[in-house]
Enzyme design. Structure first.
Site, mmCIF file in Angstrom:
data_model
loop_
_atom_site.group_PDB
_atom_site.id
_atom_site.type_symbol
_atom_site.label_atom_id
_atom_site.label_comp_id
_atom_site.label_asym_id
_atom_site.label_seq_id
_atom_site.Cartn_x
_atom_site.Cartn_y
_atom_site.Cartn_z
ATOM 1 N N ASP A 38 0.592 -1.220 0.137
ATOM 2 C CA ASP A 38 -0.313 0.294 0.359
ATOM 3 C C ASP A 38 0.701 1.369 -0.110
ATOM 4 O OD1 ASP A 38 -2.206 1.164 0.500
ATOM 5 O OD2 ASP A 38 -2.751 0.889 2.371
ATOM 6 N N ASN A 86 -11.174 -2.415 -5.953
ATOM 7 C CA ASN A 86 -9.985 -1.315 -7.116
ATOM 8 C C ASN A 86 -10.739 -0.982 -8.355
ATOM 9 O OD1 ASN A 86 -6.620 -2.829 -5.498
ATOM 10 N ND2 ASN A 86 -8.140 -0.756 -4.470
HETATM 11 C C1 FPP Z 1 -1.920 0.275 -3.522
HETATM 12 O O1 FPP Z 1 -1.144 1.582 -3.473
HETATM 13 C C2 FPP Z 1 -1.386 -0.576 -4.361
HETATM 14 C C3 FPP Z 1 -2.390 -1.098 -5.768
HETATM 15 C C4 FPP Z 1 -3.135 -1.192 -5.323
HETATM 16 C C5 FPP Z 1 -1.959 -1.730 -6.604
HETATM 17 C C6 FPP Z 1 -0.191 -2.667 -6.770
HETATM 18 C C7 FPP Z 1 1.166 -2.808 -7.838
HETATM 19 C C8 FPP Z 1 2.276 -2.767 -7.116
HETATM 20 C C9 FPP Z 1 2.959 -2.999 -6.269
HETATM 21 C C10 FPP Z 1 2.499 -2.511 -8.490
HETATM 22 C C11 FPP Z 1 2.908 -3.994 -8.938
HETATM 23 C C12 FPP Z 1 2.888 -5.403 -8.778
HETATM 24 C C13 FPP Z 1 2.414 -5.993 -10.150
HETATM 25 C C14 FPP Z 1 1.562 -7.318 -9.749
HETATM 26 C C15 FPP Z 1 2.816 -5.900 -11.459
HETATM 27 P P1 FPP Z 1 -2.292 2.234 -3.510
HETATM 28 O O2 FPP Z 1 -2.468 3.390 -4.689
HETATM 29 O O3 FPP Z 1 -3.250 2.325 -2.600
HETATM 30 O O4 FPP Z 1 -1.365 4.025 -2.821
HETATM 31 P P2 FPP Z 1 -2.069 4.782 -1.822
HETATM 32 O O5 FPP Z 1 -3.013 4.229 -0.571
HETATM 33 O O6 FPP Z 1 -1.372 5.600 -1.748
HETATM 34 O O7 FPP Z 1 -2.943 5.606 -2.490
#
Ligand code: FPP
Length: 261
Positions: A38, A86
């Site tokens: 996250d 998501n």
């Molecule tokens: C959370 O950060 C992350 C995600 C929803 C996506 C996870 C994806 C990756 C780590 C990229 C790589 C993954 C693969 C499998 C290639 P957020 O967007 O919720 O962050 P925030 O809470 O700060 O908005």
């Protein structure tokens, strides 16, 4: 799972002041580590970048987490990449993530081969865009014969939906007369979850300081130790991982009982 101590010492040589491999009991490495990755968006925002850049940077952290887990001889690493909720993000971000998953999966196949990593997906991957789904199926096929660590990626995953799905399968078996509802056991339900056959997580790491489970592995986390760090996912490196493991080993796991270890 076994590990090469010399390679491991080399991997964790010259670290920051506050943590070192010496703090870890190599005889008590958890079998299954799970991570809620996250903070990609906040990492990007703090740098004046588009959220998508945070996800791109997050791929590097994920690669490092896979390598670290292999070096430590961890049996299963599971990571939460995309929840059923998501899909509510802006279409542009969803498209970017789906593209990134496909691209990363293909790009990492040589790493999986080299490290003998077997891939698995948690969630309904049939509902993903064709290109992403196809690369996932390719990843499953190409790693099916690997006998090292299992890397389980949760994509289009939601724990409540997973439990309902498992309950439905059991109900159908009861309806078909194969089993009586009175005979249902926790093991039978576990056996119908996406994680069937995997040990429950010993340690759950969540980055970016949020104190939530976010509909992730609700059943499987019943006795899991939790570790939350303020570090944002793109900044999470092998030293942060080591800190989490050291903290985990300091815990008393009683599984509801009273005897410590
Ligand atoms: C959370 O950060 C992350 C995600 C929803 C996506 C996870 C994806 C990756 C780590 C990229 C790589 C993954 C693969 C499998 C290639 P957020 O967007 O919720 O962050 P925030 O809470 O700060 O908005």
């Amino acid at each position: 799972m076994t590990f090469d101590e010399e390679v491991l010492r080399d991997y964790f040589a010259q670290g920051p002041q506050d943590v070192s491999l010496d703090a870890l009991d190599l005889g008590r490495i958890p079998r299954h580590v799970s991570i809620i990755m996250d903070g990609n968006g906040r990492w990007a925002k703090a740098r004046g970048l588009d959220r998508s850049q945070g996800h791109v940077a997050g791929v590097e952290s994920l690669r490092e987490a896979v390598t670290t887990s292999v070096r430590l001889g961890i049996d299963v690493l599971s990571c939460y990449a995309f929840s059923t909720e998501n899909w509510n993000r802006p279409q542009r971000e969803v498209d970017l993530l789906m593209g990134l998953f496909a691209k990363t999966l293909v790009a990492e196949l040589p790493l999986f081969a080299q490290e003998n990593v077997r891939l698995r997906f948690l969630g309904d991957i049939d509902a993903l865009p064709a290109k992403t789904r196809n690369t996932f199926v390719r990843g499953l096929d190409e790693t099916a014969g690997n006998t090292g660590m299992t890397f389980a990626l949760a994509v289009n995953y939601g724990s409540r939906a997973e439990i309902v799905r498992a309950a439905r399968i059991l109900a159908e078996r009861a309806q078909a007369g194969e089993v009586s509802p009175a005979e249902f056991t926790p093991e039978m339900l576990s056996g119908e979850l996406y994680t069937a056959g995997l040990p429950d997580p010993d340690l759950l790491i969540r980055t970016s300081g949020e104190l939530r489970l976010s509909n992730y592995l609700l059943w499987q986390l019943a006795y899991t130790e939790m570790y939350v760090t303020d570090v944002l996912w793109p900044d999470f490196d092998k030293w942060d991982y080591l800190r989490a493991l050291v903290a985990y080993q300091a815990r008393d796991r009683r599984f509801g009982g009273v005897v410590a270890r």
